[in-house]
Design an enzyme around this catalytic site. Structure first.
Site, PDB file in Angstrom:
ATOM      1  N   TYR A 257      -2.997  -1.581  10.319  1.00  0.00           N
ATOM      2  CA  TYR A 257      -2.941  -2.427   8.994  1.00  0.00           C
ATOM      3  C   TYR A 257      -1.824  -2.002   8.378  1.00  0.00           C
ATOM      4  CZ  TYR A 257      -3.846  -2.109   4.091  1.00  0.00           C
ATOM      5  OH  TYR A 257      -3.694  -2.337   2.741  1.00  0.00           O
ATOM      6  N   HIS A 258      -1.940  -0.474   7.966  1.00  0.00           N
ATOM      7  CA  HIS A 258      -0.587  -0.219   7.294  1.00  0.00           C
ATOM      8  C   HIS A 258       0.817  -0.817   7.639  1.00  0.00           C
ATOM      9  CE1 HIS A 258      -3.784   2.847   5.932  1.00  0.00           C
ATOM     10  NE2 HIS A 258      -3.143   2.458   4.828  1.00  0.00           N
TER      11      HIS A 258
ATOM     12  N   SER B 138      -1.655   3.209  10.443  1.00  0.00           N
ATOM     13  CA  SER B 138      -2.647   2.468  11.329  1.00  0.00           C
ATOM     14  C   SER B 138      -1.686   1.078  11.273  1.00  0.00           C
ATOM     15  CB  SER B 138      -3.792   2.246  10.305  1.00  0.00           C
ATOM     16  OG  SER B 138      -3.469   1.338   9.434  1.00  0.00           O
TER      17      SER B 138
ATOM     18  N   THR C  14       0.858  -1.293   0.099  1.00  0.00           N
ATOM     19  CA  THR C  14      -0.004  -0.132   0.213  1.00  0.00           C
ATOM     20  C   THR C  14       0.787   1.180  -0.039  1.00  0.00           C
ATOM     21  OG1 THR C  14      -1.646   1.261   1.230  1.00  0.00           O
ATOM     22  CG2 THR C  14      -0.265  -0.219   2.692  1.00  0.00           C
TER      23      THR C  14
ATOM     24  N   VAL D 185     -16.228  14.488   5.098  1.00  0.00           N
ATOM     25  CA  VAL D 185     -14.714  14.834   4.954  1.00  0.00           C
ATOM     26  C   VAL D 185     -14.147  15.060   6.394  1.00  0.00           C
ATOM     27  CG1 VAL D 185     -13.204  16.602   4.495  1.00  0.00           C
ATOM     28  CG2 VAL D 185     -14.823  16.269   2.831  1.00  0.00           C
TER      29      VAL D 185
ATOM     30  N   LYS E  80       1.544  -4.255   6.523  1.00  0.00           N
ATOM     31  CA  LYS E  80       2.061  -4.232   5.114  1.00  0.00           C
ATOM     32  C   LYS E  80       3.280  -3.856   5.039  1.00  0.00           C
ATOM     33  CE  LYS E  80      -1.816  -4.663   2.590  1.00  0.00           C
ATOM     34  NZ  LYS E  80      -2.144  -5.931   1.704  1.00  0.00           N
TER      35      LYS E  80
ATOM     36  N   GLN F  60       0.065  -0.159  -3.551  1.00  0.00           N
ATOM     37  CA  GLN F  60      -1.074   0.374  -4.413  1.00  0.00           C
ATOM     38  C   GLN F  60      -1.898   1.486  -3.615  1.00  0.00           C
ATOM     39  OE1 GLN F  60      -4.410  -1.859  -6.711  1.00  0.00           O
ATOM     40  NE2 GLN F  60      -4.766  -2.246  -4.745  1.00  0.00           N
TER      41      GLN F  60
ATOM     42  N   ARG G  55      -9.231   9.875  12.751  1.00  0.00           N
ATOM     43  CA  ARG G  55      -7.795   9.465  12.559  1.00  0.00           C
ATOM     44  C   ARG G  55      -6.890  10.268  13.103  1.00  0.00           C
ATOM     45  NH1 ARG G  55      -7.766   5.905   6.975  1.00  0.00           N
ATOM     46  NH2 ARG G  55     -10.290   5.549   7.051  1.00  0.00           N
TER      47      ARG G  55
ATOM     48  N   GLU H  39      -3.864  11.839  11.837  1.00  0.00           N
ATOM     49  CA  GLU H  39      -3.040  11.823  10.303  1.00  0.00           C
ATOM     50  C   GLU H  39      -3.216  13.280   9.878  1.00  0.00           C
ATOM     51  OE1 GLU H  39      -5.779  10.053   7.382  1.00  0.00           O
ATOM     52  OE2 GLU H  39      -7.403  11.531   7.965  1.00  0.00           O
TER      53      GLU H  39
ATOM     54  N   ASN I 207     -15.526   5.836  -3.092  1.00  0.00           N
ATOM     55  CA  ASN I 207     -16.704   5.028  -3.371  1.00  0.00           C
ATOM     56  C   ASN I 207     -17.686   5.369  -2.265  1.00  0.00           C
ATOM     57  OD1 ASN I 207     -15.319   3.433  -5.196  1.00  0.00           O
ATOM     58  ND2 ASN I 207     -14.930   1.737  -4.040  1.00  0.00           N
TER      59      ASN I 207
END
Ligand code: NAD
Ligand code: USQ
Length: 401
Positions: free
Chosen positions: A186-187, A184, A149, A259, A190, A213, A328, A330, A245
């Site tokens: 999750y990140h 995160s 990612t 947002v 990776k 990606q 989050r 960030e 999406n």
């Protein structure tokens, strides 16, 4: 263009990207098998959410593909964290390339609590490690095409390179892995995978392409559009839905576009059809034995504000954009310039984000708008236990009414 036909094993072949990729590779003449343990369908039950576009079982999907195209996709049901299953599957399939999508991929899911963070890292890191061992033991020439990612890099205040950066320190120069500052658990999983893969290439001579990606948008591909049973999933909820999406779904149902914070967060984005093309380009142009290479797999970058504005412009009705308390931790305003030339050099012709692309996505949403559950739209997962309270799902649903 004529491409060499490969035996390709697609891990995570029941997911949002794995399923359409399997179909695409199959139609392009490759011999395709898929693996999945259906854990993504289980997260839906856990979270009480569902794909906006209805999806049939993997068994039905595979049967329908055979009927529509005359092409067979072999299916293996099992869990990558089960080393015996991974060994057996590789022995049965004898792949030349493995495309590895099969991980827990939601940042918010990984930040729910300790249990979800641990699950995410065990599932992703152990699954990937089992795979590396199976490849090393059975056939080190198998090309591992691994989905990483762009979020591995975070948002540094310098240009992001494709995997590696030349560093001069105290008069000496080397090319080193680009620094990672993921946002995160999750990140982070990776990042751990990338390190393990690079190490396995170095010590065992494996070959791998790490596809860093960006965020994928879109739902239809040439193959999924052939029959409703071939549709891939489309997530819009605050845990698994990705930003563009989600904005399309919110616009159609009259929900304010959510947002997070100032909206200056800028990310690399790509059309789902380009995911398929990039994966095939990587698979059919393998690295040398022992080589670990990184491609940044995105085509354009946009800020969250820009995406909200593009969706508002493309939608025929009124759209309200709302800045929520950021759930989050960030940067909300930052420098962002990331290299992404390697896939273009291999021949990628990107589908750029045009108003017509957004309109066709809005049409998909319109067809299934009755399935939208407003309770699933507002973020409920906070990164920081001390961040200010988020509006409740109930409060938002009332606001929309
Ligand atoms: P997804 O959750 O829809 O698909 C992943 C599939 O893998 C699911 O069907 C799931 O059941 C399966 N899976 C997970 N763990 C497994 C295990 N241990 N054993 C067997 N199967 C398992 O996700 P997606 O959106 O299709 O993403 C696919 C990959 O691409 C992920 O690795 C993700 O990190 C990466 N990626 C996705 C995006 C995006 O915008 N969707 C962007 C960048 C990278
Ligand atoms: N965001 C909003 N409003 C929303 C949803 C998201 O402002 O309603 C913001 C987020 O705060 C973040 C950005 O949009 O700044 C992207 O969020 P996202 O949920 O669309 O994407 P992310 O959590 O980064 O994860 C997704 C995929 C993941 C993949 C990653 C690619 O779920 O699997 O790895 O995109 S990347 O972002 O390049 O790391």
């Amino acid at each position: 263009m004529e491409v060499k036909s490969l035996r390709i094993l697609v891990l995570g072949g029941d997911g949002y990207l794995g399923w359409p990729t399997a179909l695409h590779l199959s139609r392009r003449g490759h011999e395709v098998s898929v693996v999945d343990n259906f854990t993504r369908r289980h997260y839906d039950h856990e979270m009480g959410v569902d794909s906006l576009v209805p999806i049939v079982s993997l068994q039905q999907r595979v049967r329908r593909w055979e009927e529509v195209s005359g092409l067979h996709i072999e299916m293996y049901v099992g869990d990558l964290t089960d080393a015996d299953f991974v060994d057996r599957t590789l022995r049965a399939c004898v792949p030349e390339a493995i495309v590895h999508f099969a991980e827990q991929r939601s940042a918010p899911y990984s930040m729910i609590d300790r249990r979800h963070a641990v699950y995410t890292q065990v599932n992703n890191v152990v699954g990937n490690l089992n795979l590396l061992y199976a490849i090393a033991e059975q056939d080190p020439s198998i090309h591992l095409v691994k989905l990483g990612t762009m979020g591995e890099y975070g948002t540094p205040n310098i240009d992001i390179e494709e995997g590696f950066i030349e560093v001069t320190h105290k008069g000496r120069t080397d090319v080193l892995p680009y620094p990672k500052q993921p946002g995160s658990f999750y990140h982070l999983s990776k990042v751990h995978d990338s390190h393990n893969i690079m190490f396995a290439c170095r010590i065992w001579g494996l070959r791998s392409t790490d596809l860093n990606q960006g965020i994928v948008y879109g739902q239809q591909t040439e193959e999924t559009a052939l029959h409703p049973d071939l549709a891939t999933r489309f997530d819009y909820d605050a845990v698994f839905g990705t930003v563009l999406n989600r904005f399309c779904v919110q616009a159609v149902v009259g929900h304010p576009l959510t947002v997070y914070g100032e909206g200056g967060q800028t990310r690399g984005m790509l059309d789902i059809r380009d995911t398929l093309a990039c994966v095939e380009l990587a698979a059919t142009n393998p690295p040398e034995p022992g080589e670990y290479r990184v491609f940044n797999q995105f085509t354009e970058s946009f800020s969250v504000n820009q995406m909200a504005e593009m969706v508002a412009e493309a939608h025929s009705g009124p759209v309200r954009i709302e800045h929520l308390d950021p759930p989050r931790v960030e940067l909300q305003q930052h420098y962002y310039r990331a290299a992404h030339t390697k896939l273009l050099d291999l021949g990628l012709v990107p589908h750029l984000l045009e108003p017509s692309t957004i309109r066709s996505l809005l049409e998909v949403v319109e067809r299934h708008r009755d399935r939208v559950d407003l309770q699933a739209v507002l973020p409920t997962v906070r990164w920081s236990a001390t961040s200010s309270s988020l509006p409740t799902a109930k409060g938002l649903a009332e606001q929309v009414r």
